[in-house]
Each structure stands twice: as C-alpha cells, then as structure tokens.
Scaffold this motif. Structure first.
Motif, PDB file in Angstrom:
ATOM      1  N   ILE A   1     -69.701 -14.392   7.974  1.00 44.69           N
ATOM      2  CA  ILE A   1     -70.754 -15.052   8.853  1.00 44.69           C
ATOM      3  C   ILE A   1     -71.018 -14.545  10.255  1.00 44.69           C
ATOM      4  O   ILE A   1     -72.184 -14.631  10.698  1.00 44.69           O
ATOM      5  CB  ILE A   1     -70.056 -16.553   8.900  1.00 44.69           C
ATOM      6  N   SER A   2     -69.881 -14.077  10.936  1.00 45.88           N
ATOM      7  CA  SER A   2     -70.140 -13.502  12.324  1.00 45.88           C
ATOM      8  C   SER A   2     -71.253 -12.210  12.101  1.00 45.88           C
ATOM      9  O   SER A   2     -72.010 -11.996  13.120  1.00 45.88           O
ATOM     10  CB  SER A   2     -68.900 -13.138  12.931  1.00 45.88           C
ATOM     11  N   GLY A   3     -71.028 -11.359  11.113  1.00 49.17           N
ATOM     12  CA  GLY A   3     -71.788 -10.252  11.065  1.00 49.17           C
ATOM     13  C   GLY A   3     -73.140 -10.483  10.595  1.00 49.17           C
ATOM     14  O   GLY A   3     -73.969  -9.906  11.069  1.00 49.17           O
ATOM     15  N   ILE A   4     -73.469 -11.353  10.034  1.00 47.90           N
ATOM     16  CA  ILE A   4     -74.759 -11.955   9.547  1.00 47.90           C
ATOM     17  C   ILE A   4     -75.460 -12.297  10.662  1.00 47.90           C
ATOM     18  O   ILE A   4     -76.525 -12.149  10.897  1.00 47.90           O
ATOM     19  CB  ILE A   4     -74.774 -13.072   8.145  1.00 47.90           C
ATOM     20  N   ALA A   5     -74.687 -13.221  11.429  1.00 46.68           N
ATOM     21  CA  ALA A   5     -75.366 -13.969  12.694  1.00 46.68           C
ATOM     22  C   ALA A   5     -75.690 -12.831  13.524  1.00 46.68           C
ATOM     23  O   ALA A   5     -76.945 -12.827  14.154  1.00 46.68           O
ATOM     24  CB  ALA A   5     -74.658 -14.766  13.244  1.00 46.68           C
ATOM     25  N   HIS A   6     -74.997 -12.080  14.093  1.00 50.36           N
ATOM     26  CA  HIS A   6     -75.127 -10.807  14.898  1.00 50.36           C
ATOM     27  C   HIS A   6     -76.189  -9.746  14.063  1.00 50.36           C
ATOM     28  O   HIS A   6     -77.008  -9.184  15.154  1.00 50.36           O
ATOM     29  CB  HIS A   6     -73.906 -10.057  15.252  1.00 50.36           C
ATOM     30  N   TYR A   7     -76.131  -9.580  13.044  1.00 54.87           N
ATOM     31  CA  TYR A   7     -77.160  -8.819  12.308  1.00 54.87           C
ATOM     32  C   TYR A   7     -78.551  -9.390  12.656  1.00 54.87           C
ATOM     33  O   TYR A   7     -79.626  -8.596  13.116  1.00 54.87           O
ATOM     34  CB  TYR A   7     -76.950  -8.408  11.019  1.00 54.87           C
ATOM     35  N   ILE A   8     -78.639 -10.588  12.280  1.00 56.77           N
ATOM     36  CA  ILE A   8     -80.056 -11.192  12.729  1.00 56.77           C
ATOM     37  C   ILE A   8     -80.412 -11.150  14.360  1.00 56.77           C
ATOM     38  O   ILE A   8     -81.804 -10.802  14.320  1.00 56.77           O
ATOM     39  CB  ILE A   8     -79.994 -12.696  12.351  1.00 56.77           C
ATOM     40  N   LEU A   9     -79.528 -11.206  15.224  1.00 56.43           N
ATOM     41  CA  LEU A   9     -79.991 -10.848  16.496  1.00 56.43           C
ATOM     42  C   LEU A   9     -80.467  -9.554  16.926  1.00 56.43           C
ATOM     43  O   LEU A   9     -81.441  -9.431  17.452  1.00 56.43           O
ATOM     44  CB  LEU A   9     -78.778 -11.435  17.530  1.00 56.43           C
ATOM     45  N   LEU A  10     -79.563  -8.553  16.371  1.00 55.64           N
ATOM     46  CA  LEU A  10     -79.753  -7.160  16.579  1.00 55.64           C
ATOM     47  C   LEU A  10     -81.067  -6.848  16.053  1.00 55.64           C
ATOM     48  O   LEU A  10     -81.759  -5.917  16.526  1.00 55.64           O
ATOM     49  CB  LEU A  10     -78.536  -6.289  16.150  1.00 55.64           C
TER      50      LEU A  10
ATOM     51  N   ALA B   1     -83.514  -8.383  15.162  1.00 59.10           N
ATOM     52  CA  ALA B   1     -84.873  -9.369  16.093  1.00 59.10           C
ATOM     53  C   ALA B   1     -85.076  -8.611  17.298  1.00 59.10           C
ATOM     54  O   ALA B   1     -86.185  -8.509  17.564  1.00 59.10           O
ATOM     55  CB  ALA B   1     -84.539 -10.693  16.323  1.00 59.10           C
ATOM     56  N   LEU B   2     -84.063  -7.978  17.967  1.00 58.31           N
ATOM     57  CA  LEU B   2     -84.217  -7.480  19.273  1.00 58.31           C
ATOM     58  C   LEU B   2     -84.605  -5.658  19.166  1.00 58.31           C
ATOM     59  O   LEU B   2     -85.091  -5.057  19.980  1.00 58.31           O
ATOM     60  CB  LEU B   2     -82.853  -7.372  19.950  1.00 58.31           C
ATOM     61  N   GLY B   3     -84.550  -5.302  17.855  1.00 57.56           N
ATOM     62  CA  GLY B   3     -84.821  -3.809  17.420  1.00 57.56           C
ATOM     63  C   GLY B   3     -83.773  -3.016  18.007  1.00 57.56           C
ATOM     64  O   GLY B   3     -84.183  -1.904  18.292  1.00 57.56           O
ATOM     65  N   VAL B   4     -82.411  -3.285  17.949  1.00 55.61           N
ATOM     66  CA  VAL B   4     -81.294  -2.483  18.135  1.00 55.61           C
ATOM     67  C   VAL B   4     -81.094  -1.497  17.134  1.00 55.61           C
ATOM     68  O   VAL B   4     -81.088  -1.954  15.976  1.00 55.61           O
ATOM     69  CB  VAL B   4     -80.157  -3.460  18.712  1.00 55.61           C
ATOM     70  N   PRO B   5     -80.930  -0.280  17.277  1.00 56.72           N
ATOM     71  CA  PRO B   5     -80.574   0.658  16.120  1.00 56.72           C
ATOM     72  C   PRO B   5     -79.438   0.373  15.549  1.00 56.72           C
ATOM     73  O   PRO B   5     -78.423  -0.026  16.301  1.00 56.72           O
ATOM     74  CB  PRO B   5     -80.800   2.028  16.825  1.00 56.72           C
ATOM     75  N   TYR B   6     -79.216   0.782  14.454  1.00 59.01           N
ATOM     76  CA  TYR B   6     -77.764   0.793  13.641  1.00 59.01           C
ATOM     77  C   TYR B   6     -77.289  -0.720  13.677  1.00 59.01           C
ATOM     78  O   TYR B   6     -76.228  -1.012  13.800  1.00 59.01           O
ATOM     79  CB  TYR B   6     -76.763   1.776  14.303  1.00 59.01           C
ATOM     80  N   ALA B   7     -78.369  -1.597  13.461  1.00 58.04           N
ATOM     81  CA  ALA B   7     -77.777  -3.258  13.456  1.00 58.04           C
ATOM     82  C   ALA B   7     -76.995  -3.178  12.351  1.00 58.04           C
ATOM     83  O   ALA B   7     -75.852  -4.149  12.714  1.00 58.04           O
ATOM     84  CB  ALA B   7     -79.288  -3.882  13.418  1.00 58.04           C
TER      85      ALA B   7
ATOM     86  N   TRP C   1     -79.155 -10.422  26.547  1.00 58.24           N
ATOM     87  CA  TRP C   1     -79.345 -11.323  25.237  1.00 58.24           C
ATOM     88  C   TRP C   1     -78.097 -11.257  24.339  1.00 58.24           C
ATOM     89  O   TRP C   1     -77.441 -12.264  23.858  1.00 58.24           O
ATOM     90  CB  TRP C   1     -80.662 -11.174  24.654  1.00 58.24           C
ATOM     91  N   VAL C   2     -77.443 -10.126  24.244  1.00 55.90           N
ATOM     92  CA  VAL C   2     -76.486  -9.917  23.268  1.00 55.90           C
ATOM     93  C   VAL C   2     -75.241 -10.733  24.019  1.00 55.90           C
ATOM     94  O   VAL C   2     -74.358 -11.044  23.290  1.00 55.90           O
ATOM     95  CB  VAL C   2     -76.193  -8.400  23.189  1.00 55.90           C
ATOM     96  N   LEU C   3     -74.625 -10.296  25.227  1.00 57.71           N
ATOM     97  CA  LEU C   3     -73.895 -11.071  25.993  1.00 57.71           C
ATOM     98  C   LEU C   3     -73.805 -12.642  25.781  1.00 57.71           C
ATOM     99  O   LEU C   3     -72.807 -13.200  25.388  1.00 57.71           O
ATOM    100  CB  LEU C   3     -73.653 -10.651  27.342  1.00 57.71           C
ATOM    101  N   GLY C   4     -74.945 -13.164  26.049  1.00 62.30           N
ATOM    102  CA  GLY C   4     -75.065 -14.564  25.998  1.00 62.30           C
ATOM    103  C   GLY C   4     -75.043 -15.219  24.407  1.00 62.30           C
ATOM    104  O   GLY C   4     -74.522 -16.004  24.344  1.00 62.30           O
ATOM    105  N   PHE C   5     -75.277 -14.303  23.499  1.00 60.02           N
ATOM    106  CA  PHE C   5     -75.113 -14.949  22.274  1.00 60.02           C
ATOM    107  C   PHE C   5     -73.719 -14.664  21.669  1.00 60.02           C
ATOM    108  O   PHE C   5     -73.293 -15.514  20.984  1.00 60.02           O
ATOM    109  CB  PHE C   5     -76.076 -13.785  21.150  1.00 60.02           C
ATOM    110  N   VAL C   6     -73.076 -13.681  22.157  1.00 56.44           N
ATOM    111  CA  VAL C   6     -71.678 -13.358  21.997  1.00 56.44           C
ATOM    112  C   VAL C   6     -70.894 -14.525  22.525  1.00 56.44           C
ATOM    113  O   VAL C   6     -69.877 -15.345  21.758  1.00 56.44           O
ATOM    114  CB  VAL C   6     -71.033 -12.074  22.470  1.00 56.44           C
ATOM    115  N   VAL C   7     -71.097 -14.981  23.709  1.00 54.02           N
ATOM    116  CA  VAL C   7     -70.481 -16.307  24.248  1.00 54.02           C
ATOM    117  C   VAL C   7     -70.652 -17.434  23.420  1.00 54.02           C
ATOM    118  O   VAL C   7     -69.955 -18.183  23.157  1.00 54.02           O
ATOM    119  CB  VAL C   7     -70.827 -16.206  25.790  1.00 54.02           C
ATOM    120  N   VAL C   8     -71.981 -17.506  23.292  1.00 55.76           N
ATOM    121  CA  VAL C   8     -72.326 -18.989  22.437  1.00 55.76           C
ATOM    122  C   VAL C   8     -71.895 -19.101  21.223  1.00 55.76           C
ATOM    123  O   VAL C   8     -71.371 -19.899  20.608  1.00 55.76           O
ATOM    124  CB  VAL C   8     -73.895 -19.040  22.626  1.00 55.76           C
TER     125      VAL C   8
END
Length: 407
Positions: free
Chosen positions: A213-222, A224-230, A270-277
């Motif tokens: 679940i954590s991997g899917i949630a962080h993959y959606i964020l990365l 959406a932001l266009g971060v490589p190697y999501a 954005w990544v830091l805020g998402f990790v904390v939330v």
C-alpha cells in the motif's frame, strides 16, 4: 586442614575454569548464534507456505527450495532495479554538478555581496588537504570494504542454509525435541511452536501488505510529480519503511526527496509533506486494522521491544523483536489468570459519583454546596418553603402541585 578442603578448592577452580571457558566460547560463537536465530525466524516465516505446499503432495525439501527461489528472485530484482536507478542518478548528478554549483554561488554572491567564482571554488576543493586525505584513506580501505562484503555474503549464505534445514526438516526437528521431553511438556513445546509460526507469519504478512500500500501511494505521488525511477523508488519506500522499525519511514523518504530535489527543489518539499502525512495515516488508521488479527500488541510495547532488541543485537534485534514479543505475549496469555473488572468509574478515567450524571445535576450540586458555605440550607430561599413567590409569573410551578392557570 580438613580433608574436604582440597577437594572443595579443586572443585571451585574447576568451576571457575569452566565458567571462563564457557564465556570465551560464547564470545567467539555469538555471531553464529545470531545467524542461527535469524535463520530460525526466517524458517518460521516461510513455514505456512511450505506446509501448504507439502500438504498437497509436494516433497517438503522441494517446497522449501521453491519458496527460497521466489524470495531470492524478488530480492535480486529489487537490488538490480535499485542499483540501476542509483547508478543512473549518480551519473546525472555528477553531470549537473556544475549547474548546481553555479546556482549556489550566484545565490551567495547576491545575498552576501561576494565575488566568488566557480573555478576558484573547484580549485580550492580539488587541492584541499582534507580531500587528499579522504582519497588516500579510501584507497587504503578498499581491502577492508572487500572483506566486509565477502563476510556479509558468507553470513547470508549461512543464514539461508540454516533456515533451509529448519524449514525442510521442521517435523523431524520437532520430533527430536519432543522425544527428550515428557508428554505434558511436549504439548507445550508444540503449542509454542505453532504460536511462533502464526505470529511471525502474520507479522510478515501485515508488513508486506502495508509495504504494498505504501509503495502504491508513493508511486502515484512520484509519477504525478514526474520524478524519474518512480517504480524503483516506490518499492524502496515500501520495503524500507515497513521492515526497518521506528526510523525506517524517514530513511526511506530521504532517497526520493534527494532525487526529487534534482528535478525541482519544491518537489522535495512535496515529497517530505506526503511522507509525514502518510506516516500519520498509517500509524492511526491503517496499521491498527491490519495488525489487529496478526500481531496484536500495544504500540508502546512494540516500540520498547524494538529499542531493547536494538540494544541487544543491533539491527537484527530490531527486526525480530516484534514477532518475538508477540509470540511470548500470546504464549504467556494462557497462563495468566484474569478476573472480571469491577464497575468502578475510576476504571474508565472518571471519579466516583460524577460519571454518568448530566451537567445540570452537577451544577445543582455545586449550587447547593455554595449555599451551604454561605449559611443557607440547601433548598431554602424565595419560593422554596411552599410560600408563594411574589415575583413568580402567573401560572408558574408551585411546590404543592401543578400550576393552575387563572381565568
């Protein structure tokens, strides 16, 4: 001299020599004992899958081999994806280093009114004494790093070998252990073994599900932001955050933040805020529901067990602390006699005589207490003794009965 004294002295010296010999042997074998303990918990984790495949007619050794093969393929794929991601990202960061250095130097010149130059900064860094010492120490430490890597590979091979034997020969191991115990003790040993298998397997199952679940949630964020190697970053965050207790979430979020910073510095925030939330969502909503049926221990007990395991055996103790404590708690729960809790308000955090009363009743009691302190008996006052009150409106309630409207 008494006749027994020489024999007592010899016996005391022999006991002391045995104690010193045992201490020396334990210090020499502590690494092997830790590897065996890790292998035992790993065998407990794969025991349900091996037993299910063995129940369908497959040989237990072949079933254990297939389970280990799947685990090794998954681990190798993860390492390959992560290695390729890190290699490509390091190359990109080295190529873009002059651009980052120019931006930092321009900000310093505009803020502090200096006249720094990138060429001067690079020369000062390349010709600095600390950089030369660092390169020399790194060159001399190559052999140490190689020895550490080879030692780690040998340790992994030892762990997998012992865990394979524990899982493949589990029934034979249980029979051999029970053969030296009386029947009553045999039942207790088998019960403890079953609880350990359930708790360890349940712990890994719940952690694996939360990692997914954590991997899917962080993959959606990365993505959406266009971060490589999501995809690789999402797998990294999911596994590290779940299988490294307490600080794993923040260690896992550091790498995506660094790579997002190379794209845009605001993306790192954005990544830091998402990790904390997401960590708060996982702690208070997701984890209690998933672990309620598998590893049902209090969060404070889990945190304390992780601290104790880390103090005793380092990172290995942190990994196996929670399933070990859950197994011990479930096993000892059958021997602790429990009683019905008395219906006392203090059990629920209240006070006697206050719990369950409405607010208006408490206010009346406080008013009566204040009237008693002022010298007036509670219940006395205008209209309280049965006499009519001159200021009372028509049709108001009297103490002797219901009100009768006039006219």
């Amino acid at each position: 001299m008494p006749s027994w004294l020489p024999r007592a002295m010899v016996l005391a010296l022999a006991l002391y020599a045995c104690f010193r010999l045992g201490s020396w042997a334990f210090d020499q074998l502590i690494g092997l004992l830790i590897n065996v303990l890790i292998a035992f918990f790993l065998a407990l984790a794969i025991e349900p899958a091996v037993s299910r495949m063995s129940a369908r007619g497959m040989r237990r050794g072949l079933a254990t081999f297939l389970v280990f093969l799947v685990v090794l393929i998954g681990a190798a794929g993860f390492v390959f994806l992560l290695g390729s991601m890190l290699a490509g990202q390091i190359v990109d960061m080295v190529e873009d280093f002059p651009k980052y250095l120019d931006s930092v130097i321009n900000w310093v010149n505009q803020t502090f009114h200096t006249e720094l130059s990138r060429v001067e900064v690079q020369d000062s860094l390349l010709h600095s004494d600390w950089l030369q010492k660092y390169v020399q120490n790194s060159a001399t430490g190559v052999l140490d790093v190689s020895a550490t890597v080879l030692g780690g590979l040998f340790r992994l091979l030892t762990i997998f070998l012992f865990s394979f034997y524990f899982a493949a020969d589990g029934p034979r191991l249980r029979r051999g252990l029970c053969s030296v115990l009386p029947p009553a003790r045999q039942a207790e040993v088998l019960r403890a073994w079953e609880i350990a298998v359930d708790k360890t397997g349940g712990y890994l199952y719940s952690r694996g599900l939360m990692a997914l679940i954590s991997g899917i949630a962080h993959y959606i964020l990365l993505a959406a932001l266009g971060v490589p190697y999501a995809p690789a970053l999402a797998v990294w965050v999911g596994l590290v955050s779940q299988f490294i207790p307490t600080i794993g979430t923040y260690l896992a979020g550091a790498l995506p933040m660094l790579i997002a910073f190379t794209v845009d510095p605001w993306y790192a925030l954005w990544v830091l805020g998402f990790v904390v939330v997401y960590q708060q969502f996982e702690n208070y909503m997701l984890q209690p529901k998933l672990t309620a049926r598998t590893v049902d221990i209090h969060p404070a007990v889990a945190f304390g067990s992780v601290i104790a395991g880390t103090a005793l055996m380092g990172a290995v103790g942190a990994l196996i602390a929670i399933p070990a404590v859950a197994t011990l708690q479930a096993f000892l729960g059958a021997y602790v006699k429990r009683y019905d809790v008395t219906d006392d308000p203090r059990v629920h955090g209240g006070r006697p005589g206050v719990r369950g009363e409405p607010l208006w009743t408490r206010l009346r009691r406080m008013r009566a207490a204040l009237a008693g302190e002022n010298g007036t008996e509670p219940g006395q006052g205008p209209g309280a003794d049965g006499a009519p009150d001159d200021d009372a409106p028509e049709g108001s309630q009297r103490p002797d009965g219901p009100a009768e409207p006039r006219g």
